[in-house]
Design a protein around this motif. Sequence first.
Motif, short mmCIF file in Angstrom:
data_model
loop_
_atom_site.label_atom_id
_atom_site.label_comp_id
_atom_site.label_asym_id
_atom_site.label_seq_id
_atom_site.Cartn_x
_atom_site.Cartn_y
_atom_site.Cartn_z
N ALA A 61 -8.13 -8.62 16.32
CA ALA A 61 -8.92 -7.73 15.96
C ALA A 61 -7.91 -6.19 15.53
CB ALA A 61 -9.55 -7.15 17.14
N PHE A 62 -6.86 -6.46 15.95
CA PHE A 62 -5.81 -5.19 15.50
C PHE A 62 -5.52 -5.44 14.15
CE2 PHE A 62 -1.43 -3.70 16.10
CZ PHE A 62 -1.50 -2.48 15.64
N SER A 63 -4.38 -6.59 13.57
CA SER A 63 -4.63 -6.85 12.54
C SER A 63 -5.55 -5.91 11.08
CB SER A 63 -4.04 -7.73 12.02
OG SER A 63 -4.81 -8.77 12.35
N THR A 64 -7.43 -6.57 11.48
CA THR A 64 -7.85 -5.85 10.68
C THR A 64 -8.43 -4.67 10.42
OG1 THR A 64 -8.80 -8.35 10.93
CG2 THR A 64 -10.82 -7.13 10.11
N GLY A 65 -8.88 -4.18 11.74
CA GLY A 65 -8.50 -2.88 11.83
C GLY A 65 -7.41 -2.09 11.04
N VAL A 66 -6.39 -2.53 11.00
CA VAL A 66 -4.72 -1.51 10.47
C VAL A 66 -5.33 -1.54 9.06
CG1 VAL A 66 -2.67 -1.14 10.30
CG2 VAL A 66 -3.78 -1.58 12.50
N ILE A 67 -5.62 -3.02 8.63
CA ILE A 67 -5.20 -3.38 7.48
C ILE A 67 -6.60 -2.50 6.77
CG2 ILE A 67 -6.17 -5.09 5.73
CD1 ILE A 67 -4.18 -6.66 6.99
N LEU A 68 -7.73 -2.80 7.44
CA LEU A 68 -9.01 -1.92 6.53
C LEU A 68 -8.82 0.02 6.83
CD1 LEU A 68 -11.98 -3.99 7.82
CD2 LEU A 68 -11.08 -4.29 5.62
N THR A 69 -8.21 -0.11 7.33
CA THR A 69 -8.06 1.41 8.05
C THR A 69 -6.79 1.85 6.86
OG1 THR A 69 -8.80 1.75 10.19
CG2 THR A 69 -7.89 3.68 9.25
N GLN A 70 -6.16 1.46 6.67
CA GLN A 70 -5.23 1.92 5.78
C GLN A 70 -5.42 1.46 3.96
OE1 GLN A 70 -2.14 2.89 5.88
NE2 GLN A 70 -3.54 3.38 8.23
N LEU A 71 -6.79 0.48 4.01
CA LEU A 71 -7.00 0.58 2.51
C LEU A 71 -8.20 2.00 2.36
CD1 LEU A 71 -8.13 -3.03 2.40
CD2 LEU A 71 -6.73 -1.77 0.75
N LEU A 72 -8.87 2.24 3.28
CA LEU A 72 -9.91 3.43 3.10
C LEU A 72 -8.98 4.54 2.52
CD1 LEU A 72 -12.35 2.89 5.98
CD2 LEU A 72 -12.64 3.18 3.97
N PHE A 73 -7.63 4.90 2.99
CA PHE A 73 -6.62 5.89 2.16
C PHE A 73 -6.47 5.37 1.30
CE2 PHE A 73 -5.41 5.90 6.70
CZ PHE A 73 -5.61 7.48 7.24
N GLY A 74 -6.22 4.35 0.97
CA GLY A 74 -5.98 4.18 -0.12
C GLY A 74 -7.00 4.13 -1.36
N PHE A 75 -8.41 4.67 -0.60
CA PHE A 75 -9.35 4.49 -1.21
C PHE A 75 -9.67 6.38 -1.62
CE2 PHE A 75 -10.71 -0.23 -1.23
CZ PHE A 75 -10.21 -0.19 -2.90
N GLU A 76 -8.94 6.14 -0.78
CA GLU A 76 -9.33 8.06 -1.18
C GLU A 76 -10.58 8.79 -0.35
OE1 GLU A 76 -8.78 9.96 -4.23
OE2 GLU A 76 -6.36 9.59 -4.81
N ILE A 77 -10.69 7.41 1.34
CA ILE A 77 -11.88 7.74 1.52
C ILE A 77 -11.66 8.42 3.20
CG2 ILE A 77 -14.04 7.30 3.32
CD1 ILE A 77 -13.91 4.62 1.08
N LEU A 78 -10.83 8.97 3.15
CA LEU A 78 -10.17 9.57 4.38
C LEU A 78 -8.81 9.43 3.77
CD1 LEU A 78 -9.74 6.28 6.98
CD2 LEU A 78 -11.32 8.75 6.46
N ALA A 79 -8.06 10.73 4.56
CA ALA A 79 -6.88 11.44 4.24
C ALA A 79 -6.30 12.11 5.50
CB ALA A 79 -7.24 12.92 3.14
N ALA A 80 -5.20 12.28 5.59
CA ALA A 80 -4.75 12.15 6.50
C ALA A 80 -4.17 13.92 7.10
CB ALA A 80 -3.19 11.78 6.53
N SER A 81 -4.87 15.12 6.39
CA SER A 81 -4.55 15.75 6.52
C SER A 81 -6.22 16.24 7.31
CB SER A 81 -4.47 16.58 5.16
OG SER A 81 -6.29 16.31 4.29
N GLU A 82 -7.42 15.41 6.73
CA GLU A 82 -8.29 15.12 7.94
C GLU A 82 -7.92 14.24 8.92
OE1 GLU A 82 -11.12 14.40 4.80
OE2 GLU A 82 -11.69 15.79 3.33
N ILE A 83 -7.63 13.53 9.61
CA ILE A 83 -7.76 13.58 10.89
C ILE A 83 -7.06 13.88 11.78
CG2 ILE A 83 -7.16 10.85 11.22
CD1 ILE A 83 -8.36 10.82 9.39
#
Length: 366
Positions: A61-83
């Motif tokens: 569960a932990f690793s899947t959450g980390v990988i998917l969340t970091q992929l969201l940064f890669g696809f620019e759905i998330l940005a560090a400046s907004e977290i």
Amino acid sequence: MDYLLSFTDVFGESGLLALGGLVIGIIFGFAAQRSRFCLRSAAVEFSRAEFGAKLAIWLLAFSTGVILTQLLFGFEILAASEIRQLTLQGSLSGSIIGGAMFGAGMVLARGCSSRMLVLAGQGNLRAVLNGLVFAVTAQASLRGILHPVRDELAGLWVVSGERLDILGNLGMDHVAGILIGLVWLASGIFFALRSGVGLKGWLGGIGVGVAVGLAWAWTGMLNGQVFIPVKIESLTFTGPSANTLMLFLSPPTGIWRFDVALVPGVVIGSFLASAWARELRLEGFSGGPSMTRYLLGAALMGFGGMLAGGCAVGSLTNASVFALTGWLALLSIFLSAVATDHYLDRQLERHARPDVGEAGTPIPAS
């Protein structure tokens, strides 16, 4: 992402946000119930050097959450400046002290806050009462009588937001985050194969991690697409439990939020999974001493989770964006749970069964 706006005509903006919380909560509840996902159980296995299915499922569960969340940064759905976990100042003392309190509490209560919601969906009345104590204590820590104590402890060690981004401070990006997640995934796969985790454990553990990623994606996509302010967030159950409690105690405002809808979603998901597997049954306390232990644990989790900025799942969520406070809280929760099991539960078990030795083998009669 403009297609999301078409649904606001049906649900409204706040309703659309809450609908996502409800659906993601159902996914989490279903996956957690089927896999028996629980950080407390994983910590107990680690404490007893068993390294079995519970630890494997948590790692998946932990690793899947980390990988998917970091992929969201890669696809620019998330940005560090907004977290907010990476931009606002954070309390390291709160993460450490609150995490330690939460870890001890979840061992005493036989499960963390998310586990209590899952058990409540199965018909466990003990979990319902524990959840109520947890939510009341969390609310008291957030805005009530315990708020000054929480503020005092949180203020002992505070750092600015720019120091909380672990990857950013190390000059790394989401690619490094994905690679780190893959290392954790490899360890989860190893322990899962070693302990013979069944299909429901694999799917459920991964499903919990998927729910973490979905929550980040949902709030991240809606942010800036609707007129109401949207807090970019993922799964956590301390603040949401307190807010859900106040929803029933305060005059209705007509505004639903992601976090408030998340809590009933988990209960519904667990109920559906339990009904499907024919595991619905009413359970209560076994006696007075156990009731005292469980309620004390729930109170410790309520205060500790609010002080740490998240429960066991909330710390996993914060760690998935590589927030320093999240990793500190997660480590503190885990180590405290291991210590509580080692120095309390195992000692109690030895006193209850004097014929059992250190490794669980019978002691020869003298």
